[in-house]
Design an enzyme around this catalytic site. Sequence first.
Site, PDB file in Angstrom:
ATOM      1  N   GLY A 129      35.076 -13.893  72.446  1.00 39.64           N
ATOM      2  CA  GLY A 129      34.801 -15.334  72.512  1.00 39.64           C
ATOM      3  C   GLY A 129      34.176 -15.809  71.223  1.00 39.64           C
ATOM      4  O   GLY A 129      34.255 -15.130  70.204  1.00 39.64           O
ATOM      5  N   ASN A 130      33.585 -16.995  71.263  1.00 33.80           N
ATOM      6  CA  ASN A 130      32.867 -17.478  70.077  1.00 33.80           C
ATOM      7  C   ASN A 130      31.697 -18.342  70.529  1.00 33.80           C
ATOM      8  O   ASN A 130      31.530 -18.598  71.719  1.00 33.80           O
ATOM      9  CB  ASN A 130      33.819 -18.222  69.129  1.00 33.80           C
ATOM     10  CG  ASN A 130      34.455 -19.420  69.792  1.00 33.80           C
ATOM     11  OD1 ASN A 130      33.778 -20.373  70.153  1.00 33.80           O
ATOM     12  ND2 ASN A 130      35.777 -19.380  69.977  1.00 33.80           N
ATOM     13  N   PHE A 131      30.898 -18.803  69.576  1.00 32.80           N
ATOM     14  CA  PHE A 131      29.640 -19.484  69.914  1.00 32.80           C
ATOM     15  C   PHE A 131      29.783 -20.980  70.183  1.00 32.80           C
ATOM     16  O   PHE A 131      28.784 -21.674  70.289  1.00 32.80           O
ATOM     17  CB  PHE A 131      28.611 -19.279  68.794  1.00 32.80           C
ATOM     18  CG  PHE A 131      28.071 -17.887  68.737  1.00 32.80           C
ATOM     19  CD1 PHE A 131      27.362 -17.367  69.814  1.00 32.80           C
ATOM     20  CD2 PHE A 131      28.263 -17.089  67.625  1.00 32.80           C
ATOM     21  CE1 PHE A 131      26.853 -16.075  69.775  1.00 32.80           C
ATOM     22  CE2 PHE A 131      27.754 -15.796  67.569  1.00 32.80           C
ATOM     23  CZ  PHE A 131      27.052 -15.283  68.653  1.00 32.80           C
ATOM     24  N   ALA A 167      37.219 -24.673  70.010  1.00 27.64           N
ATOM     25  CA  ALA A 167      37.282 -23.545  69.065  1.00 27.64           C
ATOM     26  C   ALA A 167      38.151 -22.482  69.736  1.00 27.64           C
ATOM     27  O   ALA A 167      37.666 -21.627  70.478  1.00 27.64           O
ATOM     28  CB  ALA A 167      35.881 -23.019  68.799  1.00 27.64           C
TER      29      ALA A 167
END
Length: 402
Positions: free
Chosen positions: A208-210, A276
Amino acid sequence: MLKDKKILLGITGGIAAYKSVYLLREFVKRGAQVKVLMTPMARDFVGPLTLASLSHNPVFTDFFDHETGQWHSHVDLGLWADAFVIAPLTANTMAKMAYAQADNLLVTTYLSARCPVFVAPAMDLDMYCHPAVQQNLQIIRQRGVHVIEPTEGELASGLSGKGRMAEPQDIADIVESFFSKQKDLAGHKALVTAGPTYEMIDPVRFIGNFSSGKMGFAIAQELARRGAKVYLISGPTSLTVNDPNIELIPVISAREMHAQADRIFPAVDIAVLAAAVADYRPAEQAQTKIKKTGDELMIRLVKNPDIAASLGQKKRPGQLLIGFALETDNETANAMEKIRKKNFDFIVLNSLRDKGAGFGIDTNKVSFIFPDGERKDFALKPKPEVARDIVDQVVLMLKKKK
Ligand code: CTP
């Protein structure tokens, strides 16, 4: 014009209170109905008789009339108003607003008001810069209060700097433009993507990402506030929506987001892609939890669909497609390349070089880049205000497309 708008004007105890008389006249001149609410200190700076005469309404300060015992309901005042404008706002009242210290009628009315709230802070420059004041300002701003920044100039203390209350005419202009923009997207439909995507490795792990989703949610909120019906396709976030004009479509992976975006895109005339999206996903998703075996584990990744490019290919005349880009170098050239590849009408560029901009935080500093290379730069702002700038641009471009 502010014809028939009901404005509650809050005045707190600062020297700039004399300007509130002009602000009141400005509101009345523009057709608004005005009721004035003062803190006890404000009465030392400007007379209730003047304000009552100009507003044609009684001026409120106390919870009840000491002669007759008549109760002045803060709830009723808050419900009556279409907008609550507190000008000037002192550091003291700002702190009470931030911490719900409800010890006067003005603050209790603020706490129970459902209408939009505008504040025009005014104080000495060193007070205004103090971290405690800036922190309180940040708190109320994040709760949706519209802050009309003080201007620079000579202050009552004799010092010169930022702290002068904005001019009455400018405050009235801001309130008026808020109302005139209010429903400028009525009849329009918009798609917004937001948040991260999670790409499953096995049933309990993901890539995943932030991304927090804050920017995309703020855009959805602003589009809805201005009358659009919004489909908000969001990856996993902790954010929620409570607006009947926003349909939240939760997804997990890029492929799910792609399927939903493809389904909805033909029905909308605005699409803002703030998600994102993970560019790659594991080639295989293990059906059971991967056990640790050797010292190394290889996960082969394959490319995810590019949602923006896919919508860009299908874009019809009359549809607007807006993308985001996060660049660390060759910003403009890279952004232009993305505009071309994905058929964006403009791109919102976040630069990682700017402190206070980007993932997970409440502020952002962006530039808009257009297909012809034109660039518009904006200051560091809270995300809801960035969302306003983006939607203003959308409205401008929709008008041109007509
Ligand atoms: N986007 C998308 N689908 C993807 C990837 C990105 O819809 N699979 C959208 C994003 O929502 C954003 C824009 O495309 O609006 C960003 O483009 P991208 O090329 O991913 O930008 P970067 O992540 O900055 O790419 P790169 O790593 O190539 O610089």
